[in-house]
Motif scaffolding. Structure first.
Motif: not given
Length: 503
Positions: A65, A69, A72, A84, A99, A102
């Motif tokens: 994960q 993040n 992206l 996404r 996400e 972040y």
């Protein structure tokens, strides 16, 4: 810096994607998707879109994960629009909030497009309403999966109300312990329970039981993830409300080789339809369809389009693609629609006539037989008085680059003939076809589909029952060594589907 949009892909059935989600997928410059997103949604993306798979499966993580993040964020610096794509809803146990936070902390613009959650959709397609007057007045949705890929620490004492439906996500491996936890907390052992696997898809399966035996039943059923667990009296309604699995072709695994529509390469008001009506109809009937692209139809720009139209008395179309590419060229050449006022139009079949009607033009001639030769025969019959007097009309054939030529041959000597190569059917073979071993049928709708599909793994594909749309397609199958062929009684999708219903 670009924008990142978190789009909920829905529970699996691509038809449950929202209109807003579809819009963003089509516009995306980069698409980051996970395992639970339908592969069919990827086909909506434009050819230049970068596709990045970051899927997660039990104990198998393509990317952690934290890395997703950061990915992206990096892509937001490369592209104006990053999508996404997440299964279900981004914020229902999808870690979409992590996400979004972040990216926001790094000053990236973020938007969220909600998706249909499996916590509701899975139950609906299994015939289980999540609430029902007099039976269930509310529901709880609980994750049965912890951060460390272990069973979540659930306080079952909060889940004892018999009027509340309990839905557990990501808990297939923990059905027994969930049932025990509910019973130990005071939930009646005879409370109806169900486990739904691959919800909303044609391969959906479910196991129905009670809290006291659902753990044992699920072991016998051998269901696979993703799965949804539901506990509550609403489960008892599934026999009456299970419309999804009662469809006539539910679960039949059918491979459909098809040629990708020219629509994908044009931006015209009437050229945004579904890519394959046959696939859509089979899916509506419940079939588990694997669509295999064997070609891509691309339009050809005709540089002297207006000059060719001005001198034409008749324009003949042999397919809907011909009609579409004609008006695409009309638009690209910036021609005035009145340029067509001196033309008459002839088409092969009612489907092509219907396509022409979308542009507010009624065909002056529809062939009695749905072939190029049939169009020629109908044309010569209609214009008999003209050509018998020795007057040759200017006829423009608007068709594919690789046509058989039967229409031209039949008209030679009777008219002044010009053929325009308006589109090209490029060969493209999909690989890694699902269900090749256990498919119930392969449906062939053209000679090119036969030859292209059978090009690789020929012997393996010969074993699957073949269904053909017409004589020419059947002949091509025989030429390829396939003798066991079911041919539709007439050359149409409806006739083909009737044959398939007998599987």
């Amino acid at each position: 810096m670009g924008k990142v949009v978190l789009v909920g892909a829905g529970p699996g059935d691509e038809g449950l994607l929202t209109l807003k989600g579809e819009k963003y997928i089509k516009e995306a410059d980069c698409l980051v998707y996970d395992r639970l997103s339908s592969p069919k949604l990827l086909a909506l993306a434009k050819d230049t879109c970068e596709l990045i798979y970051v899927g997660k499966e039990n104990h198998k993580h393509v990317m952690k994960q934290e890395s997703i993040n950061e990915l992206l964020f990096q892509k937001s610096n490369e592209y104006p629009l990053v999508v996404r794509l997440k299964g279900g809803d981004p914020y229902v146990f999808g870690r979409g909030g992590e996400e979004a936070l972040y990216l926001t902390d790094k000053n990236v613009r973020v938007e969220v497009v909600p998706g249909v959650s499996s916590s509701v959709a899975a139950l609906a397609d299994a015939g289980i309403p999540i609430t029902h007057r007099g039976v269930a007045k509310g529901f709880n949705v609980i994750t049965a999966h912890s951060r460390k890929d272990e069973e979540a620490d659930i306080d079952y004492s909060q889940l004892t109300d018999s009027t509340i439906t309990c839905v557990f996500l990501m808990g297939l491996a923990h059905v027994k312990s969930i049932a025990k936890g509910l019973m130990d907390a005071g939930r009646d052992k005879n409370t109806p329970a169900a486990v739904i696997s691959n919800a909303t898809l044609p391969c959906q399966r479910k196991c129905i039981g009670k809290l006291c035996d659902i753990g044992h039943k699920i072991e016998q059923a051998d269901l696979r993830s993703p799965a949804v667990i539901v506990v509550g009296d609403v489960v008892s309604l599934c026999d009456k409300l299970d419309f999804f699995e009662k469809r006539p072709m539910f679960g039949k695994k059918i491979i459909v080789p098809y040629i990708q529509s020219v629509d994908k390469y044009m931006d015209m008001p009437y050229s945004r339809g579904k890519q394959s009506p046959l696939i859509e109809k089979l899916s509506e009937l419940g079939a588990d369809v694997t669509a295999v692209i064997t070609g891509k139809i691309k339009p050809i720009i005709i540089t002297d389009f207006q000059d060719k139209i001005k001198t034409s008395d008749w324009i003949l179309f042999t397919s809907k693609n011909g009609v579409k590419t004609f008006f695409y060229n009309l638009d690209k050449s910036k021609a005035d629609i009145r340029i067509l006022c001196g033309c008459q139009f002839g088409v092969v079949g009612s489907a092509t006539a219907a396509e022409l009607r979308k542009y507010n033009i009624n065909a002056d001639l529809i062939s009695e037989v749905n072939t190029g030769k049939g169009l020629a025969d109908s044309f010569l019959k209609k214009t008999e008085l003209t050509w018998k007097k020795g007057r040759k009309q200017n006829v423009l054939i608007w068709s594919a680059q690789e046509t058989s030529g039967e229409l031209e041959k039949a008209l030679e000597g009777f008219v002044n003939l010009k053929k325009i190569d308006a589109y090209v059917n490029e060969e493209y073979i999909s690989k890694n076809i699902r269900f090749l071993d256990d498919a119930d049928a392969v449906v062939y709708t053209s000679v090119s589909n036969v030859n292209r599909f059978l090009k690789e793994n020929h012997s393996q594909k010969k074993k699957i029952k073949a269904f053909s749309i017409g004589p020419k397609t059947t002949a091509a199958l025989h030429d390829n060594g396939i003798s066991d062929v079911v041919e539709a009684y007439e050359c149409s999708y409806d006739s083909l589907i009737q044959s398939l219903k007998e599987l």
